[in-house]
Design an enzyme around this catalytic site. Structure first.
Site, short mmCIF file in Angstrom:
data_model
loop_
_atom_site.label_atom_id
_atom_site.label_comp_id
_atom_site.label_asym_id
_atom_site.label_seq_id
_atom_site.Cartn_x
_atom_site.Cartn_y
_atom_site.Cartn_z
N SER A 104 21.71 -48.45 -12.74
CA SER A 104 22.47 -48.42 -11.49
C SER A 104 21.88 -49.34 -10.43
O SER A 104 22.61 -50.02 -9.70
CB SER A 104 22.54 -46.99 -10.95
OG SER A 104 23.22 -46.14 -11.84
N ARG A 120 24.24 -55.18 -5.18
CA ARG A 120 23.20 -54.73 -6.12
C ARG A 120 23.12 -55.68 -7.32
O ARG A 120 22.03 -55.93 -7.85
CB ARG A 120 23.47 -53.30 -6.59
CG ARG A 120 24.76 -53.10 -7.33
CD ARG A 120 24.89 -51.71 -7.92
NE ARG A 120 26.21 -51.51 -8.51
CZ ARG A 120 26.45 -50.68 -9.51
NH1 ARG A 120 25.48 -49.96 -10.05
NH2 ARG A 120 27.68 -50.54 -9.99
N HIS A 163 25.56 -37.98 -2.05
CA HIS A 163 25.03 -39.27 -2.44
C HIS A 163 25.38 -40.39 -1.47
O HIS A 163 24.95 -41.53 -1.65
CB HIS A 163 25.54 -39.65 -3.84
CG HIS A 163 24.88 -38.90 -4.95
ND1 HIS A 163 24.81 -37.53 -4.99
CD2 HIS A 163 24.24 -39.34 -6.07
CE1 HIS A 163 24.18 -37.15 -6.09
NE2 HIS A 163 23.81 -38.22 -6.75
N HIS A 182 -12.76 -32.23 11.99
CA HIS A 182 -12.86 -31.31 10.86
C HIS A 182 -14.25 -31.41 10.24
O HIS A 182 -14.50 -32.29 9.42
CB HIS A 182 -11.80 -31.66 9.81
CG HIS A 182 -10.40 -31.61 10.33
ND1 HIS A 182 -9.88 -32.58 11.17
CD2 HIS A 182 -9.40 -30.70 10.13
CE1 HIS A 182 -8.62 -32.27 11.46
NE2 HIS A 182 -8.31 -31.13 10.85
N GLU A 189 10.73 -40.25 -6.55
CA GLU A 189 10.89 -41.21 -5.46
C GLU A 189 9.70 -41.21 -4.50
O GLU A 189 9.25 -42.28 -4.06
CB GLU A 189 12.18 -40.93 -4.67
CG GLU A 189 13.46 -41.18 -5.44
CD GLU A 189 13.93 -39.95 -6.19
OE1 GLU A 189 15.04 -39.99 -6.73
OE2 GLU A 189 13.19 -38.93 -6.22
N ASP A 241 31.04 -39.69 -6.01
CA ASP A 241 29.83 -38.85 -5.97
C ASP A 241 29.75 -38.03 -4.69
O ASP A 241 29.03 -37.04 -4.63
CB ASP A 241 28.57 -39.71 -6.13
CG ASP A 241 28.29 -40.05 -7.58
OD1 ASP A 241 28.87 -39.39 -8.46
OD2 ASP A 241 27.48 -40.96 -7.83
N HIS A 294 -12.78 -25.12 9.25
CA HIS A 294 -12.00 -26.25 8.74
C HIS A 294 -11.71 -27.31 9.80
O HIS A 294 -12.07 -28.47 9.63
CB HIS A 294 -10.68 -25.76 8.14
CG HIS A 294 -9.67 -26.85 7.94
ND1 HIS A 294 -9.74 -27.73 6.88
CD2 HIS A 294 -8.58 -27.22 8.67
CE1 HIS A 294 -8.73 -28.59 6.97
NE2 HIS A 294 -8.01 -28.29 8.04
N HIS A 296 23.77 -48.38 -3.67
CA HIS A 296 24.74 -47.32 -3.35
C HIS A 296 24.60 -46.92 -1.89
O HIS A 296 24.26 -45.80 -1.55
CB HIS A 296 24.57 -46.13 -4.30
CG HIS A 296 24.83 -46.46 -5.74
ND1 HIS A 296 24.09 -47.41 -6.43
CD2 HIS A 296 25.76 -45.99 -6.61
CE1 HIS A 296 24.55 -47.50 -7.68
NE2 HIS A 296 25.57 -46.65 -7.81
#
Length: 680
Positions: free
Chosen positions: A386, A359, A481, A30, A418, A477, A263, A469
């Site tokens: 959680s 957890r 989930h 490039h 996230e 859920d 480019h 979870h």
């Protein structure tokens, strides 16, 4: 203000021609962005504090090329400024086995992070700026400024279009990271054509809304003084990150300047010749660097960098005398070592201890080790209650003006970001000082961050995902989930530990291996529901990635499981025993670590001549390496109370025992070899 002369113009032209020659020799790459960004690179690098002879000096300024396709620019700068990168290395650009791959890779001295997937670099840079702020708040003392470096980043329109850049930039503004300066290559071109076909938002207003300072350079092609002025002004902003919106022409000087055709393809031979003539170079020669350019960078970068590093070394030596405890701690961290016997703080359990969700057991580990590990820094993507990722005495990493923490805090409120969290952790890890970043979310939502996780593994950043979870145990859920394919996806990545511990000892083992890892990231998948402490588990055994939990002489079948299905397999073994069927139970909390063990050990766990059945409430993909038969879930989950969902899918002691009997019957009379044995 810096006065620019003809030598600066010659240096800029040299950068441009060297980058073009690098791409042309490879016949791949490039050239457009390097031609447009060369002036910014020259001005910035002339002002950055770095020591090419000691590229890991902790107080160096960091440079991140977020638009990693422009790497010919970075390689040219590394060569010119005295890093260990030769002209011959430039000539081997994009060739198999060379030191100059097609996008920046972390292993090369002077390359701070691996970039290429757009948006990752700016997010890494946010992590680096956060790490610097934390290091400074932790160790700086009056008269002893050990950490005050800046993080600089080049980024383009493509980076700004990626959602991850919005996530990370929003957080950087909230955190008031005045040590972060981004230079935006506003060339208005993408691969498809002009940015106007898909991207016409007001970037400046967007970043002002994030809480950034926004500055402008109207002529990034030539205005060296304007670029220098903007950088100097940006450094005056102590409570806001800065975006310098710099207008450039992609492929500046080329016959096709300003078009998308320049480019991502080498310039034609006639274009290269006219370009060299235009910038005062011999059109018939390649890879030419005037000696006065080398001398200039020696004077403006290499020599001052060595002097600054030496001055810092003396300061740190005095610091260690005046603040012996902090000095020893920082010296240890800079050596990349964890405190002696830190692992003695890891909790251990017996089968008599109560059943607890893994957890919650993870929270106990963090509570027990945080005081031992000042390099431990982590948070959650708005799921702290959680994920249980915050120890009781944690101080939040927040701007001091917020009133809710300060930069010495080690708990990060990432918000629902996230993907940015993953890339920011990579940046924190890449910063150095042995930082051990962790981030919490639901296992299913680690998939949002797949791009960052992949770069963790590729780069060797030992970040830790606390992924709670972890299965249909989520229950009500439902399938949105409940992870099914998630672990199979991440287990398929090279160089990543994917832990799914079954009890407290295995949780401690997962953290031990993850925190001691030097070059491998980890995902620790944890249950929502309570799980019993297991007879036969130990930190030592689990640290091998797989082990025999409960054994019998001459087993009829081996049940190999992870997480919540290990205790289920123990119960299934009892059901089988009532029918005079003998079952060995194997726990395999991490495939990656188990695969690193000697074959002799692995075969002692999963031997020949016994049918092996895996038991896991997730996709069966990847289990063929360890089991002859797999009992799993290869469809989406279901909404309902967790015990009912387990029963619906057949994951009960009776359901496992029934399938074990079918497996025994199916393989009866066959000469079985362990799945671990392969032709190659």
């Amino acid at each position: 203000m810096t006065q620019f002369t003809d030598i600066d113009k010659l240096a800029v032209s040299t950068i441009r021609i060297l980058a073009v020659d690098t791409v042309s020799k490879a016949n791949s790459g490039h050239p457009g962005a390097p031609l447009g960004m060369a002036p910014a690179a020259h001005v910035l690098w002339s002002q950055m504090r770095m020591n090419p002879t000691n590229p890991d000096w902790i107080n160096r300024d960091r440079f991140v090329l977020s638009n990693g396709h422009a790497v010919a620019l970075l390689y040219s700068m590394l060569h010119l400024t005295g890093y260990d990168l030769s002209i011959e290395d430039l000539k081997q650009f994009r060739q198999l086995g060379s030191r100059t791959p097609g996008h920046p890779e972390f292993e090369l001295p002077g390359v701070e992070v691996t970039t290429g997937p757009l948006g990752q670099g700016i997010s890494n840079a946010v992590g680096m700026a956060m790490a610097q702020a934390n290091l400074a708040a932790t160790y700086n003392k009056p008269g002893f400024t050990l950490s005050d470096n800046y993080t600089y980043v080049f980024l383009g329109d493509g980076c700004l279009q990626e959602g991850i850049s919005s996530e990370a930039s929003s957080l950087a503004g909230h955190l008031k990271l005045g040590n972060l300066i981004a230079i935006y290559d506003d060339n208005k071109i993408t691969i498809d054509g002009a940015t106007s076909i898909s991207f016409d938002e007001d970037v400046a207003k967007r970043y002002e809304a994030y809480g950034w300072e926004v500055l402008y350079v109207e002529n990034g092609n030539e205005d060296l003084a304007g670029i220098a002025k903007a950088i100097a002004q940006a450094k005056l902003s102590k409570d806001k990150p800065t975006l310098i919106k710099m207008t450039t022409t992609i492929g500046y000087g080329s016959l096709h300047a300003g078009s998308h055709s320049v480019h991502g393809a080498p310039l034609k031979a006639d274009d290269v010749k006219q370009l060299k003539s235009k910038f005062g170079f011999n059109p018939d020669k390649s890879f030419v660097v005037p000696q006065e350019v080398y001398d200039h960078y020696q004077k403006t970068i290499l020599k001052p960098g060595v002097e600054a590093n030496n001055k810092w070394n003396k300061l740190f030596s005095e610091y260690q005398k005046k603040f012996p405890e902090l000095g020893a701690e920082l010296a240890r961290r800079l050596s990349g070592q964890l405190p002696a016997n830190w692992e003695s703080k890891l909790p251990t359990y017996t089968a008599k201890d109560s059943a607890v969700a893994t957890r919650k057991l993870s929270e106990t580990v963090l509570e027990d080790v945080y005081n031992q590990l000042p390099e431990l820094i982590g948070g959650s993507a708005d799921l702290t209650p959680s994920n249980l990722t915050r120890w009781k005495e944690a101080l939040d990493f927040q701007p001091p003006s917020s009133g809710s923490g300060n930069y010495s805090g080690r708990y990060i409120r990432y918000g629902i970001r996230e993907h940015a969290m993953g890339a920011i952790m990579n940046g924190i890890s890449a910063f150095g000082a042995n930082y051990k970043p962790y981030g919490g979310t639901f296992l299913n939502f680690v998939s949002y961050a797949a791009g960052a996780v992949r770069l963790s593994a590729l780069s060797g950043h030992p970040v830790i995902w606390v992924a709670t979870h972890d299965s249909i145990g989520v229950g009500e859920d439902g399938p949105t989930h409940q992870p099914i394919e998630t672990l199979a996806h991440f287990r398929s990545l090279p160089n990543i530990q994917v832990w799914r511990p079954a009890d407290g000892n295995e949780v401690s083992a997962a953290y031990k291996n993850s925190l001691e890892s030097k070059h491998t990231p980890s995902i620790i998948a944890l249950s929502r529901q309570n799980l019993p402490q297991l007879e036969g588990s130990s930190i030592e055994s689990a640290s091998k990635g797989g082990y025999v939990l409960q054994d019998v002489a001459n087993p009829d079948i081996i049940l190999v499981a992870t997480g919540s299905e290990v205790s289920l397999s123990v119960e299934a073994a009892k059901t089988l025993a009532a029918k005079n069927i003998k079952a060995r139970v194997v726990s395999l909390p991490d495939f990656f670590t188990f695969d690193k063990q000697p074959l002799e050990y692995r075969l002692s766990v999963l031997p020949d001549n016994v049918p092996i059945m895996s038991v896991e409430v997730l996709a069966t993909t990847c289990w063929g390496k360890y089991a002859h038969q797999s009992f799993g879930i290869d469809r989406f989950g279901a909404s309902g109370k967790a015990p009912e969902v387990f029963k619906f899918f057949g994951f009960t002691p009776e359901g496992v025992a029934e399938r074990a009997q079918k497996t025994i019957a199916f393989y009866k009379g066959d000469k079985l070899i362990s799945p671990l044995k392969k032709a190659f």
